[in-house]
Design an enzyme around this catalytic site. Structure first.
Site, mmCIF file in Angstrom:
data_model
loop_
_atom_site.group_PDB
_atom_site.id
_atom_site.type_symbol
_atom_site.label_atom_id
_atom_site.label_comp_id
_atom_site.label_asym_id
_atom_site.label_seq_id
_atom_site.Cartn_x
_atom_site.Cartn_y
_atom_site.Cartn_z
ATOM 1 N N HIS A 106 22.268 -48.271 -37.771
ATOM 2 C CA HIS A 106 22.744 -48.720 -36.460
ATOM 3 C C HIS A 106 21.901 -49.864 -35.882
ATOM 4 O O HIS A 106 21.602 -49.901 -34.682
ATOM 5 C CB HIS A 106 22.790 -47.562 -35.480
ATOM 6 C CG HIS A 106 23.766 -46.479 -35.833
ATOM 7 N ND1 HIS A 106 24.955 -46.735 -36.486
ATOM 8 C CD2 HIS A 106 23.737 -45.125 -35.609
ATOM 9 C CE1 HIS A 106 25.612 -45.596 -36.651
ATOM 10 N NE2 HIS A 106 24.903 -44.618 -36.138
ATOM 11 N N HIS A 177 30.268 -44.909 -30.825
ATOM 12 C CA HIS A 177 29.717 -43.638 -31.310
ATOM 13 C C HIS A 177 30.008 -42.512 -30.326
ATOM 14 O O HIS A 177 29.159 -41.647 -30.084
ATOM 15 C CB HIS A 177 28.209 -43.788 -31.528
ATOM 16 C CG HIS A 177 27.665 -42.951 -32.637
ATOM 17 N ND1 HIS A 177 27.728 -41.576 -32.623
ATOM 18 C CD2 HIS A 177 27.044 -43.288 -33.795
ATOM 19 C CE1 HIS A 177 27.146 -41.098 -33.717
ATOM 20 N NE2 HIS A 177 26.735 -42.121 -34.449
ATOM 21 N N GLU A 314 34.226 -42.648 -36.063
ATOM 22 C CA GLU A 314 33.709 -44.007 -35.896
ATOM 23 C C GLU A 314 34.477 -44.966 -36.798
ATOM 24 O O GLU A 314 34.271 -44.985 -38.012
ATOM 25 C CB GLU A 314 32.224 -44.044 -36.237
ATOM 26 C CG GLU A 314 31.366 -43.093 -35.427
ATOM 27 C CD GLU A 314 30.034 -42.843 -36.088
ATOM 28 O OE1 GLU A 314 29.221 -43.800 -36.199
ATOM 29 O OE2 GLU A 314 29.781 -41.696 -36.525
#
Length: 347
Positions: A106, A177, A314
């Protein structure tokens, strides 16, 4: 249809954090923060005439400053994992923070897009958020402009329209998310939710690293098969290495027939409230994460979120696509804008 905003708090540097409320005529409301372009609440009408908040989040802005679980956040410019925290474009190598074993997860836990204030512009039933990122920022090439527009219609479609431009070739793989619990954000374990995925293949991962091997594996006859509706918990604890190495479902699924058009990727339902969620996307992949390591004592309404109290869908390019020639191309630049749409519809 209405859009209103209220002051939610301030960042450590004194920037104002606003909560934008988007409401429709059917009684649904989504609350989005300009901090991290974050989904804070999604209120869905219930059978008894009330409303149920079906996403996890926080009441205290300071909790979002940590938010190790990325709850509700827009993740970018690169979501999911990059092997060895390195990639190259046209022979030029780029290095990212090593923050997940030897890999990158991320982008950056402290400085990623989920920890920044986005500019906001209100519409009749939407809010357009914009973020600029300079060449070299976070290890990515190009002067880039990112926009994410949240809109809500009277059919309870919450649309996320992403767009980005860059003056140089660069990696872009944005996602949100958000953690769902269709029984209510404080209802506990989600393993009783039923789920259907329009995906006959998934990307298996290397044990212990959660990096895709580069293969596309059939789900038929395996615990990963959600092509027919089943509960999330039916097989989640099976004695299967692919599950045990990441604590349950935390895998990318390949959306069947995806060619850049809006297609249904997932359908979920709570047996408690009867609320359903249909997820459609123009993106080729969708990460099913069952909240295996979720833990936070500071949830909304003093809720203590525990493992598997929320699940994520996601939408994305496949993890580590930049290092896998056979995966969908996630490089964008002067001749190729990034543009994607994901829609979450609640009934």
């Amino acid at each position: 249809m209405t859009v209103t905003k209220e002051l939610f708090g301030k960042t450590k540097s004194g920037e104002e954090i606003y909560a934008y409320h988007i409401s429709n005529n059917a009684g649904m409301e989504a609350v989005i923060l300009n901090y991290g372009c974050t989904i804070k609440n999604v209120f869905v009408p219930s059978k008894d005439g009330g409303k149920i908040d079906v996403v996890l989040g926080y009441d205290d802005p300071e909790v979002y400053f940590a938010n190790d679980s990325f709850i509700g956040s827009t993740v970018g410019p690169s979501a999911n994992r990059i092997a060895n925290a390195r990639y190259s474009i046209d022979g030029k190598e780029f290095s990212l923070p090593v923050n997940d074993g030897p890999n990158n997860l991320h982008t950056d836990h402290d400085n990623g897009f989920h920890k920044r204030i986005w500019d906001a512009k209100e519409g009749e039933n939407s809010v357009e958020f914009t973020l600029k990122s300079a060449d070299g920022d976070l290890g990515f090439a190009g002067n880039r402009v990112f926009t994410l527009t949240y809109s809500l219609d009277d059919d309870n479609n919450l649309e996320l329209h992403y767009h980005a431009t860059s003056d140089a070739k660069t990696l872009i793989n944005l996602t949100n998310h958000v953690y769902f619990n269709l029984s209510g954000h404080n209802a506990g374990n989600i393993e009783n939710h039923t789920l259907l995925l329009n995906a006959s293949k998934f990307t298996p991962v290397v044990d212990g690293a959660a990096i895709p091997t580069g293969e596309l594996e059939d789900v038929a006859g395996t615990v990963f098969d959600f092509t027919k509706e089943k509960t999330i918990g039916q097989d989640i604890n099976a004695d299967v290495e692919q599950l045990q190495c990441v604590g349950g479902y935390d895998h990318n699924y390949c959306v069947d027939g995806q060619e850049g058009t809006l297609r249904q990727a997932a359908f979920a339902k709570s047996p408690v409230t009867g609320i359903t969620l249909k997820c459609s996307t123009t993106l080729p992949g969708i990460q099913l994460y069952a909240g295996n390591f979720l833990k936070n004592d500071n949830g909304k309404e003093n809720t203590k979120y525990k493992a598997r109290d929320g699940f994520c869908l996601e939408t994305q390019f496949y993890p580590n696509s930049i290092n896998q020639p056979g995966f969908p191309d996630a490089v964008f630049g002067p001749d190729r804008d990034y543009d994607s749409v994901t829609v979450y519809q609640f009934k």
